[in-house]
Design an enzyme around this catalytic site. Structure first.
Site, PDB file in Angstrom:
ATOM      1  N   ASN A 111       0.834  -1.205   0.000  1.00 25.84           N
ATOM      2  CA  ASN A 111       0.000   0.000   0.000  1.00 25.84           C
ATOM      3  C   ASN A 111       0.867   1.252   0.000  1.00 25.84           C
ATOM      4  O   ASN A 111       1.970   1.263   0.531  1.00 25.84           O
ATOM      5  CB  ASN A 111      -0.923  -0.004   1.220  1.00 25.84           C
ATOM      6  CG  ASN A 111      -1.820  -1.223   1.229  1.00 25.84           C
ATOM      7  OD1 ASN A 111      -1.970  -1.875   0.198  1.00 25.84           O
ATOM      8  ND2 ASN A 111      -2.394  -1.556   2.356  1.00 25.84           N
ATOM      9  N   HIS A 142       5.896  -0.595  -2.807  1.00 24.11           N
ATOM     10  CA  HIS A 142       5.461   0.095  -4.027  1.00 24.11           C
ATOM     11  C   HIS A 142       5.516   1.610  -3.911  1.00 24.11           C
ATOM     12  O   HIS A 142       4.883   2.316  -4.681  1.00 24.11           O
ATOM     13  CB  HIS A 142       4.033  -0.362  -4.405  1.00 24.11           C
ATOM     14  CG  HIS A 142       3.965  -1.813  -4.797  1.00 24.11           C
ATOM     15  ND1 HIS A 142       2.787  -2.532  -4.870  1.00 24.11           N
ATOM     16  CD2 HIS A 142       4.951  -2.691  -5.115  1.00 24.11           C
ATOM     17  CE1 HIS A 142       3.061  -3.780  -5.234  1.00 24.11           C
ATOM     18  NE2 HIS A 142       4.365  -3.899  -5.386  1.00 24.11           N
ATOM     19  N   CYS A 168      10.573  20.183  -9.667  1.00 22.02           N
ATOM     20  CA  CYS A 168      11.635  19.963  -8.677  1.00 22.02           C
ATOM     21  C   CYS A 168      12.214  21.306  -8.223  1.00 22.02           C
ATOM     22  O   CYS A 168      12.599  22.121  -9.074  1.00 22.02           O
ATOM     23  CB  CYS A 168      12.719  19.093  -9.318  1.00 22.02           C
ATOM     24  SG  CYS A 168      14.139  18.790  -8.272  1.00 22.02           S
ATOM     25  N   CYS A 197      16.203  21.238  -9.403  1.00 21.93           N
ATOM     26  CA  CYS A 197      16.676  21.333 -10.797  1.00 21.93           C
ATOM     27  C   CYS A 197      15.595  21.806 -11.761  1.00 21.93           C
ATOM     28  O   CYS A 197      15.869  22.009 -12.944  1.00 21.93           O
ATOM     29  CB  CYS A 197      17.268  19.997 -11.242  1.00 21.93           C
ATOM     30  SG  CYS A 197      16.029  18.773 -11.673  1.00 21.93           S
ATOM     31  N   GLY A 209      -4.959  -9.261   3.434  1.00 20.79           N
ATOM     32  CA  GLY A 209      -5.667  -8.411   2.483  1.00 20.79           C
ATOM     33  C   GLY A 209      -4.953  -8.167   1.175  1.00 20.79           C
ATOM     34  O   GLY A 209      -4.970  -7.044   0.672  1.00 20.79           O
ATOM     35  N   THR A 210      -4.346  -9.215   0.640  1.00 22.81           N
ATOM     36  CA  THR A 210      -3.779  -9.060  -0.709  1.00 22.81           C
ATOM     37  C   THR A 210      -4.263 -10.199  -1.599  1.00 22.81           C
ATOM     38  O   THR A 210      -4.382 -11.345  -1.142  1.00 22.81           O
ATOM     39  CB  THR A 210      -2.235  -9.005  -0.704  1.00 22.81           C
ATOM     40  OG1 THR A 210      -1.769  -8.946  -2.060  1.00 22.81           O
ATOM     41  CG2 THR A 210      -1.575 -10.174  -0.003  1.00 22.81           C
ATOM     42  N   SER A 211      -4.511  -9.859  -2.884  1.00 27.74           N
ATOM     43  CA  SER A 211      -4.937 -10.893  -3.823  1.00 27.74           C
ATOM     44  C   SER A 211      -3.747 -11.764  -4.223  1.00 27.74           C
ATOM     45  O   SER A 211      -3.912 -12.788  -4.870  1.00 27.74           O
ATOM     46  CB  SER A 211      -5.580 -10.261  -5.058  1.00 27.74           C
ATOM     47  OG  SER A 211      -4.681  -9.343  -5.631  1.00 27.74           O
ATOM     48  N   ASN A 271      -7.954 -12.904   4.878  1.00 31.37           N
ATOM     49  CA  ASN A 271      -8.511 -12.299   3.671  1.00 31.37           C
ATOM     50  C   ASN A 271     -10.008 -12.554   3.672  1.00 31.37           C
ATOM     51  O   ASN A 271     -10.467 -13.544   4.241  1.00 31.37           O
ATOM     52  CB  ASN A 271      -7.876 -12.916   2.414  1.00 31.37           C
ATOM     53  CG  ASN A 271      -8.074 -12.037   1.182  1.00 31.37           C
ATOM     54  OD1 ASN A 271      -9.199 -11.727   0.786  1.00 31.37           O
ATOM     55  ND2 ASN A 271      -6.973 -11.612   0.585  1.00 31.37           N
ATOM     56  N   ALA A 302     -10.182  -8.077   7.915  1.00 30.93           N
ATOM     57  CA  ALA A 302      -8.930  -7.888   8.659  1.00 30.93           C
ATOM     58  C   ALA A 302      -9.169  -7.098   9.947  1.00 30.93           C
ATOM     59  O   ALA A 302      -8.600  -7.410  10.991  1.00 30.93           O
ATOM     60  CB  ALA A 302      -7.917  -7.153   7.773  1.00 30.93           C
TER      61      ALA A 302
HETATM   62  P1  OAD Z   1      -6.097  -6.187  -4.598  1.00 25.88           P
HETATM   63  O1  OAD Z   1      -7.174  -5.201  -4.838  1.00 25.88           O
HETATM   64  O2  OAD Z   1      -5.588  -6.973  -5.737  1.00 25.88           O
HETATM   65  O3  OAD Z   1      -6.591  -7.244  -3.507  1.00 25.88           O
HETATM   66  C1  OAD Z   1      -7.223  -6.851  -2.323  1.00 25.88           C
HETATM   67  C2  OAD Z   1      -7.445  -8.100  -1.504  1.00 25.88           C
HETATM   68  O4  OAD Z   1      -7.950  -7.713  -0.241  1.00 25.88           O
HETATM   69  C3  OAD Z   1      -8.445  -9.081  -2.110  1.00 25.88           C
HETATM   70  O5  OAD Z   1      -7.898 -10.384  -2.027  1.00 25.88           O
HETATM   71  C4  OAD Z   1      -9.683  -8.953  -1.203  1.00 25.88           C
HETATM   72  O6  OAD Z   1     -10.374 -10.191  -1.051  1.00 25.88           O
HETATM   73  C5  OAD Z   1      -9.043  -8.554   0.109  1.00 25.88           C
HETATM   74  N1  OAD Z   1      -9.888  -7.744   1.003  1.00 25.88           N
HETATM   75  C6  OAD Z   1     -10.700  -6.718   0.691  1.00 25.88           C
HETATM   76  N2  OAD Z   1     -11.253  -6.170   1.775  1.00 25.88           N
HETATM   77  C7  OAD Z   1     -10.765  -6.871   2.842  1.00 25.88           C
HETATM   78  C8  OAD Z   1     -10.940  -6.786   4.265  1.00 25.88           C
HETATM   79  N3  OAD Z   1     -11.712  -5.845   4.824  1.00 25.88           N
HETATM   80  N4  OAD Z   1     -10.281  -7.667   5.034  1.00 25.88           N
HETATM   81  C9  OAD Z   1      -9.485  -8.627   4.481  1.00 25.88           C
HETATM   82  N5  OAD Z   1      -9.279  -8.750   3.162  1.00 25.88           N
HETATM   83  C10 OAD Z   1      -9.901  -7.884   2.346  1.00 25.88           C
HETATM   84  O7  OAD Z   1      -4.905  -5.400  -3.850  1.00 25.88           O
HETATM   85  P2  OAD Z   1      -3.388  -5.839  -3.655  1.00 25.88           P
HETATM   86  O8  OAD Z   1      -3.246  -7.296  -3.474  1.00 25.88           O
HETATM   87  O9  OAD Z   1      -2.842  -4.943  -2.601  1.00 25.88           O
HETATM   88  O10 OAD Z   1       0.447  -2.238  -7.268  1.00 25.88           O
HETATM   89  O11 OAD Z   1      -2.764  -5.419  -5.035  1.00 25.88           O
HETATM   90  C11 OAD Z   1      -1.376  -5.563  -5.216  1.00 25.88           C
HETATM   91  C12 OAD Z   1      -0.848  -4.490  -6.114  1.00 25.88           C
HETATM   92  O12 OAD Z   1      -1.580  -4.484  -7.322  1.00 25.88           O
HETATM   93  C13 OAD Z   1      -1.016  -3.081  -5.607  1.00 25.88           C
HETATM   94  O13 OAD Z   1      -0.033  -2.678  -4.688  1.00 25.88           O
HETATM   95  C14 OAD Z   1      -0.921  -2.273  -6.857  1.00 25.88           C
HETATM   96  C15 OAD Z   1      -1.756  -3.132  -7.791  1.00 25.88           C
HETATM   97  O14 OAD Z   1      -1.388  -3.131  -9.068  1.00 25.88           O
HETATM   98  C16 OAD Z   1       0.926  -1.142  -7.875  1.00 25.88           C
HETATM   99  O15 OAD Z   1       0.243  -0.156  -8.086  1.00 25.88           O
HETATM  100  C17 OAD Z   1       2.349  -1.260  -8.245  1.00 25.88           C
END
Ligand code: OAD
Length: 260
Positions: free
Chosen positions: A123, A140, A168, A171, A208-210, A234, A252
């Site tokens: 995040n 990130h 900037c 520069c 909380g990450t996919s 999750n 979470a």
């Molecule tokens: P995602 O939006 O892909 O996934 C969010 C996850 O959180 C999903 O698996 C949901 O089921 C879960 N979720 C949602 N609400 C929740 C809650 N209240 N409690 C528990 N789980 C919950 O987000 P990220 O995995 O963070 O990168 O995505 C990874 C990266 O993809 C980001 O950092 C971003 C994006 O592209 C960049 O911008 C470089």
């Protein structure tokens, strides 16, 4: 019989060093949209337009408008019980460590102790630090940092809305958000810190990450290969669920305060 929740609490209680990987889901209950849920963050924009170096080259104004909106959303958001539980866990461990005598090696030098808690977050909203967590690795980048497109200087810049377009002060070249976009590599120092945390921990938490964006998505799998238990929190199953020692399905903000 031990319930999954009890098992998770016991693993947390007995771990000396915990590495926590967080994603957008941990900030969802603070009102920040996730990326891939219905109505997610990319809703009105293509990823190419707002989260790639090519998009920025083509239309820096649109990209800055997008990140100014992200800053506004992060500014009004408060850490939720999940962020706060992790911060409390760290504070408790640091307090305990201070009270213990320092172990020394044969030469009288203090052993380097692994950090009690390291948060590897995907995040960019700064909510872990806002909650009081001290050892946070921003994989990130951060919406609160800007980077010069010419001299590379990185600075904290906290006004909520930056002028479109910001320049900037050293520069004069165009500034960009200090965010890792698609097609870009993570900072080598950040990668090293993350790898050390994954190797040194004795428990890995995934919240909380996919778990689809690399390299973050690989960390729980590396931890498992090194024989470390993995707890996943999750609201739905993910690729990590299959290898997790304990997979807790739910919010979470409700689960974290219970297991830490
Ligand atoms: P995602 O939006 O892909 O996934 C969010 C996850 O959180 C999903 O698996 C949901 O089921 C879960 N979720 C949602 N609400 C929740 C809650 N209240 N409690 C528990 N789980 C919950 O987000 P990220 O995995 O963070 O990168 O995505 C990874 C990266 O993809 C980001 O950092 C971003 C994006 O592209 C960049 O911008 C470089």
């Amino acid at each position: 019989m031990t319930s999954p929740m009890q098992k998770a609490s016991e693993l947390v209680a007995h771990a000396a060093s915990i590495c926590v990987l967080t994603g957008a889901g941990i900030s969802a209950e603070s009102g920040i949209k996730t990326f891939r849920d219905a109505g997610g963050l990319w809703e009105n924009h293509s990823i190419e337009a707002v989260a790639t170096p090519e998009g920025f080259e083509q239309n820096p104004r649109l990209v800055w408008e997008f990140y100014n909106a992200r800053r506004k959303a992060a500014k009004v958001a408060s850490p939720n019980p999940a962020h706060l539980a992790l911060a409390r866990l760290e504070q408790g461990r640091l307090h305990r460590a201070k009270q213990k005598p320092t172990a020394t090696n044969g030469h009288g030098k203090a052993h380097r102790q692994p950090q009690p808690i390291t948060i590897l977050t995907q995040n960019v909203d700064g909510l872990h630090q806002h909650a009081g967590s001290q050892n946070v690795v921003e994989l990130h980048g951060s919406v609160w940092k800007v980077r010069c497109t010419r001299c590379g200087a990185i600075s904290d810049d906290h006004p909520v809305e930056l002028p479109v377009l910001p320049y900037c002060s050293a520069c004069g070249a165009l500034l960009r958000p200090h965010i890792v976009w698609f097609g870009e590599s993570l900072d080598p120092g950040v990668l090293d810190a993350a790898e050390v945390a994954v190797e040194e921990c004795d428990l890995f938490l995934v919240i909380g990450t996919s778990a689809v964006v690399q390299p973050a998505a690989s960390y729980p799998f590396i931890a498992t290969r090194h024989g470390k238990p993995v707890i996943e929190v999750n609201k739905e199953k993910t690729p990590v669920s299959a290898i997790a020692t304990v997979s807790l399905i739910g919010l979470a903000g409700e689960i974290l305060p219970k297991i830490v």
